[in-house]
Structure formats: C-alpha cells, structure tokens
Design an enzyme around this catalytic site. Structure first.
Site, PDB file in Angstrom:
ATOM      1  N   CYS A  12      -3.658   9.228 -16.391  1.00 23.18           N
ATOM      2  CA  CYS A  12      -3.234   7.813 -16.654  1.00 23.18           C
ATOM      3  C   CYS A  12      -4.254   7.175 -17.651  1.00 23.18           C
ATOM      4  O   CYS A  12      -4.012   6.643 -18.887  1.00 23.18           O
ATOM      5  CB  CYS A  12      -3.128   7.063 -15.454  1.00 23.18           C
ATOM      6  SG  CYS A  12      -1.771   7.526 -14.463  1.00 23.18           S
ATOM      7  N   GLY A  30     -21.043   8.383 -15.167  1.00 28.60           N
ATOM      8  CA  GLY A  30     -20.675   9.570 -15.201  1.00 28.60           C
ATOM      9  C   GLY A  30     -20.356  10.148 -16.227  1.00 28.60           C
ATOM     10  O   GLY A  30     -20.675   9.436 -17.510  1.00 28.60           O
TER      11      GLY A  30
HETATM   12  P1  NAD Z   1       4.488  14.313 -13.419  1.00 23.66           P
HETATM   13  O1  NAD Z   1       4.110  15.039 -14.508  1.00 23.66           O
HETATM   14  O2  NAD Z   1       3.595  14.774 -12.132  1.00 23.66           O
HETATM   15  O3  NAD Z   1       5.884  14.381 -12.849  1.00 23.66           O
HETATM   16  C1  NAD Z   1       7.155  14.162 -13.614  1.00 23.66           C
HETATM   17  C2  NAD Z   1       8.326  14.976 -13.220  1.00 23.66           C
HETATM   18  O4  NAD Z   1       9.323  14.374 -13.924  1.00 23.66           O
HETATM   19  C3  NAD Z   1       8.027  16.370 -13.389  1.00 23.66           C
HETATM   20  O5  NAD Z   1       8.240  16.935 -12.053  1.00 23.66           O
HETATM   21  C4  NAD Z   1       9.099  16.788 -14.203  1.00 23.66           C
HETATM   22  O6  NAD Z   1       9.713  18.023 -14.018  1.00 23.66           O
HETATM   23  C5  NAD Z   1      10.185  15.615 -14.270  1.00 23.66           C
HETATM   24  N1  NAD Z   1      11.153  15.477 -15.229  1.00 23.66           N
HETATM   25  C6  NAD Z   1      10.732  15.370 -16.687  1.00 23.66           C
HETATM   26  N2  NAD Z   1      11.932  15.382 -17.360  1.00 23.66           N
HETATM   27  C7  NAD Z   1      12.949  15.134 -16.473  1.00 23.66           C
HETATM   28  C8  NAD Z   1      14.269  14.778 -16.384  1.00 23.66           C
HETATM   29  N3  NAD Z   1      15.072  14.637 -17.602  1.00 23.66           N
HETATM   30  N4  NAD Z   1      15.137  14.819 -15.252  1.00 23.66           N
HETATM   31  C9  NAD Z   1      14.443  14.720 -14.051  1.00 23.66           C
HETATM   32  N5  NAD Z   1      13.333  15.249 -14.015  1.00 23.66           N
HETATM   33  C10 NAD Z   1      12.178  15.241 -15.079  1.00 23.66           C
HETATM   34  O7  NAD Z   1       4.248  12.799 -13.787  1.00 23.66           O
HETATM   35  P2  NAD Z   1       3.516  11.524 -12.758  1.00 23.66           P
HETATM   36  O8  NAD Z   1       1.928  11.736 -12.720  1.00 23.66           O
HETATM   37  O9  NAD Z   1       4.202  11.670 -11.420  1.00 23.66           O
HETATM   38  O10 NAD Z   1       3.682  10.448 -13.650  1.00 23.66           O
HETATM   39  C11 NAD Z   1       5.240   9.886 -13.913  1.00 23.66           C
HETATM   40  C12 NAD Z   1       5.057   8.612 -14.588  1.00 23.66           C
HETATM   41  O11 NAD Z   1       4.163   7.545 -13.744  1.00 23.66           O
HETATM   42  C13 NAD Z   1       4.272   8.511 -15.962  1.00 23.66           C
HETATM   43  O12 NAD Z   1       4.636   7.571 -16.794  1.00 23.66           O
HETATM   44  C14 NAD Z   1       2.697   8.110 -15.355  1.00 23.66           C
HETATM   45  O13 NAD Z   1       2.175   7.663 -16.388  1.00 23.66           O
HETATM   46  C15 NAD Z   1       3.162   7.013 -14.267  1.00 23.66           C
HETATM   47  N6  NAD Z   1       2.017   6.875 -13.278  1.00 23.66           N
HETATM   48  C16 NAD Z   1       1.239   7.897 -12.851  1.00 23.66           C
HETATM   49  C17 NAD Z   1       0.223   7.760 -11.979  1.00 23.66           C
HETATM   50  C18 NAD Z   1      -0.328   8.957 -11.599  1.00 23.66           C
HETATM   51  O14 NAD Z   1      -1.537   8.842 -10.642  1.00 23.66           O
HETATM   52  N7  NAD Z   1      -0.075  10.081 -11.561  1.00 23.66           N
HETATM   53  C19 NAD Z   1      -0.034   6.251 -11.258  1.00 23.66           C
HETATM   54  C20 NAD Z   1       0.692   5.435 -11.953  1.00 23.66           C
HETATM   55  C21 NAD Z   1       1.831   5.524 -12.778  1.00 23.66           C
END
Ligand code: NAD
Length: 434
Positions: free
Chosen positions: A261, A254
C-alpha cells in the site's frame, strides 16, 4: 444482505469473511481458480491472524461461498464490492485495468438494479470511470459507491470488525443509508460512518496512507541526522511522542516502509497530482527518503568490514515487510539481500511465515532460506535484523554467540536493547542510535 466481493485477496477475503460473520450472505469471487479451490477446501492462501477460523465458521453454515463464476456472483447479489488489485504502472499511476475489467463484466452480467462498491484503492475519478464502463454494457439502473478500505495486514480482521471510521462516498442519500445499514454492526462503539462525495472518498484513502508514510520518512531522516550529529533517535522519539499533538505511532525509525500500500499509494497520489498539473513536493521527498532508507545499513556494514563483504556470511532475521504478515511486496529485505549477494556475501535468512512467499519471489537464488532463526546464525559474521517480529525481540544472546562467527548485530528496526547487547560484548549498530 446478499453481497458479492470480487477479488479474494487480503482485502476481499477479509471483507467477505467479516461481512458473513455479521450475518450477510456473501459470495467471494476470484479469477484465480487455484485460490478458489483451496478456499473451498478450507485452505487460507494468505497468513492473517484470526482469518482461518472466521472463514471456516462461515463456510460451514453456507454464509460464505467461493466461486470463479462471474454470472452467479453478479446475479445472486444486491451489492457488489470490487476488491481487486490496483498495482503501480511504470509512471506511478494506479493500474485500473483489473477494476475496469470487473466493472465491464458486472455490466454484462447484471439483470437487475445493483449497488457497485469500489473497495480497491483507486485514484480520483475512478468511480466515474467504473460508472462509464458499466453503463456501456447495460441500460439497467445501478449506483457506484466509493468505500475505501483502511485495514492493515497482520491486524486485518480486527481492523475490519472495529474500523476507526467507515468512509461512504456517494451523493445519493438512499444509497448511503443502505451502506450505513451494512456497516452498522461494525461501528457499535460509535466510530463514525462519514458520508461524502466520491472524489473526496477516493482522495481520503491516499491522504491517510500518505500521511503515515510521511511520518515514517520524517523520523527516518531525523534518525539519519542523529547518526551525523551524535544524538540518539530513540531518545528523540520518546521526547516527541509524549507530545499528544504528535503521538508515538508511526515514528519508529527503521529500514523504510514497504508493503502493498504505502509505496504504491504515495506514487499514485503524486501521479494524480501531476495529472492535474500540481507537484506534491513533500510526498516526492517522502518517497525518495524511503528508497534510500531501505539500504541505509549498507554503508554501516561496509564500514565495519573495512569496505568489503566479499566472502562474509550474513544472517537476516525477517523477510516480510512488517510482522504478522507473509506479504513481501516492496519489503526492504529484498534489496538488502540482493545487494549483499551482489557484493559477494553469503546470506542465510529466516522469517516466521514468509519463507514460501520468498521462494515464490525467487529470493532463494540470493539467500539460503531457513526455518529456524538460530540456524540462520550458523557461521554468520553479522546478523541483520530487518523485520520486527516478536520472536526476535528477546533472543538467547549466549546461544547467538555460540552460533555466530562474530558477535555483530545491525538492527534495522531498533528493537534490541542497545545497552544490554553491548554489555554482552556484541558490536551493535542501530538506526540513528549512538
Ligand atoms: P491482492 O493482490 O491480495 O488480491 C487481489 C485479488 O483480485 C487477487 O486474488 C486476484 O486474483 C483478484 N483479481 C484480479 N483481477 C480479477 C478479476 N478480473 N476478477 C476477479 N478477481 C480478480 O490485493 P489486496 O492486497 O487485497 O488489495 C486489493 C485492493 O485493496 C488494492 O487496491 C489495495 O490497494 C487495496 N487495499 C489493500 C490493503 C492491504 O493491506 N492489502 C489495505 C487497504 C486497501
């Protein structure tokens, strides 16, 4: 158990809702007041199948509550998950500022023993940094565990409820036992909970995403080779996938991978290796291939239109980086649309759920964003299929022809039946397909 999840994004909200569903009392904390207010009203800020019902049910029985109050979030729980973002820095390294700010704040607010769990994807050595950041603020004892998350957007609730494995990074058996108890309801089918040291746990997450990204870039390179030698990558894919050692998953050619991620995690592991004076050559190539792949259709489009798309109209189907999510982070649709706009073309784009996200990203400056995918075809000189949403797999081809200025399809996900489409007199171009 009494749990707090700090960071209420894709991972934090899903984890919070699922932990509440399995009987725990969960506080979801975020600094984003608007997000927390919406969640309190039952509004889900992201699109994720099954999540809304779970949040609603557990909020109603008070097992899931939302707050911006860090003091309450820390003091009322025994286990605190850190699930904030770790976006890429300029040099590819993971930005740990949010994780470490949370760690510092936990240290300032805790009044008794806590287990602090790193759920964010973080490079090797982060558990140590989190420990140091908390330890600077308090003398109260605590433990830090690395527990990377493997859910995928679009299927996040199921992935969390039925994980293939749970990784628990700690050397303390007492802490490992508590974590196992917490996760036991999710692994009733016998999937493993693997306890390891924290550095290996941190690296496991990056390695998993890297190997998946490698499979995608690998098949994309083969698709591009198919184009050159006149082979059909769909045949090659079926030919290799039937080998059990290879399998069919993640070998769909694709316009490249996107999302929050794979791109950032591949960059981050390359950076980590560099910090230890090691050059990850395979992953460097994986990233380069993917960057090129996002615009792989452009030369085909330009060739078809004799070198210029100035004044042409293109319909784009699909904006999110993959189906079943509204996440547009690093989505291939973004560079494709911007490049067409730069070359003087008009773009009319549709996505089943990502239009408001696209507006937030300012994509409406480059394209007209439409709710109806047939409307996006109105007067189009070609359709470019970017995301493999189910809606686009069996379209009404006769209606498409009526709407379009010319019956031309560039299929960036190889989801249409090429033979059928050609029989219907469409000009059809896929990825690596004769
Ligand atoms: P996201 O951006 O959707 O959410 C992060 C949240 O953290 C936001 O709502 C933000 O306001 C909040 N935040 C930031 N600083 C803060 C603080 N000081 N206190 C409280 N809240 C705070 O991120 P996500 O996609 O959920 O990813 C989070 C982590 O998990 C990352 O490290 C990502 O790599 C990992 N991860 C993500 C996925 C995915 O599919 N999205 C899958 C596995 C792992």
């Amino acid at each position: 158990m009494k749990l707090t999840i700090i960071g209420t994004g894709y991972v934090g909200l899903v984890a919070g809702a699922c932990f509440a569903q399995s009987g725990n009392n969960v506080i979801c904390m975020d600094i984003d007041e608007d997000k927390i207010n919406r969640l309190r009203k039952g509004e889900i800020p992201i699109y994720e199948p099954g999540l809304e019902a779970l949040v609603e049910r557990n909020s109603k029985n008070n097992r899931l509550i939302f707050t911006t109050n860090m003091n309450e979030a820390v003091q009322k729980s025994d286990i605190i998950f850190i699930a904030v973002g770790t976006p890429p820095e300029e040099d590819g390294s993971a930005d740990l500022s949010h994780v470490l700010a949370v760690a510092k704040s936990i240290g300032q607010h805790m009044t008794d023993y806590k287990i602090i769990v790193n759920k964010s994807t973080v490079p090797v050595g982060t558990a140590k940094k989190v420990r140091a950041a908390i330890g600077k603020e308090t003398t109260i004892p605590f433990d830090v565990v690395s527990n990377p998350e493997f859910l995928k957007e679009g299927g996040a609730v199921d992935d969390f409820m039925y994980p293939d494995r749970v990784i628990i990074g700690t050397k303390k058996s007492k802490v490992a036992e508590i974590m196992k108890e917490l996760f036991a309801p999710f692994v009733r089918t016998g999937n493993p909970m693997i306890v390891m040291d924290e550095v290996s746990a941190e690296l496991t997450k990056y390695t998993a995403n890297s190997i998946l990204a490698t499979k995608i870039s690998f098949i994309n390179e083969i698709a591009n080779l198919c184009d050159v030698v006149g082979a059909d990558v769909e045949m090659v894919r079926r030919g290799i996938g039937s080998d059990k050692r290879i399998g069919y998953s993640f070998i769909f050619p694709g316009v490249g991978y996107g999302g929050s991620c794979f791109p950032k995690d591949v960059k981050a592991i390359i950076r980590t290796a560099k910090d230890f004076d090691y050059h990850l050559r395979i992953l460097q190539s994986v990233e380069e291939v993917n960057e090129k792949q996002k615009l792989i259709l452009l030369p085909k489009i330009l060739k078809f239109f004799n070198g210029s798309v100035q004044g042409k109209t293109f319909a784009i189907w699909g904006l999110s980086f993959k189906p079943k999510t509204d996440d547009m982070r690093e989505a291939p649709a973004i560079p494709i649309i911007k490049e067409l706009h730069r070359l003087g073309a008009k773009v009319q784009a549709h996505d089943p759920v990502a239009l408001s996200e696209a507006r937030q990203l300012g994509l409406d400056k480059y394209a007209t964003l439409l709710d109806d995918y047939y409307e996006a075809l109105e007067g189009a000189d070609a359709l470019i299929l970017v995301t493999e949403w189910l809606d686009y797999r069996e379209p009404d081809f006769e209606l498409m022809k009526e709407k379009m200025n010319a019956a031309v399809i560039f299929d960036g996900r190889n989801i249409l039946n090429a033979e059928k489409v050609k029989d219907l007199n469409f000009s059809y171009f896929g990825i690596g397909r004769r």
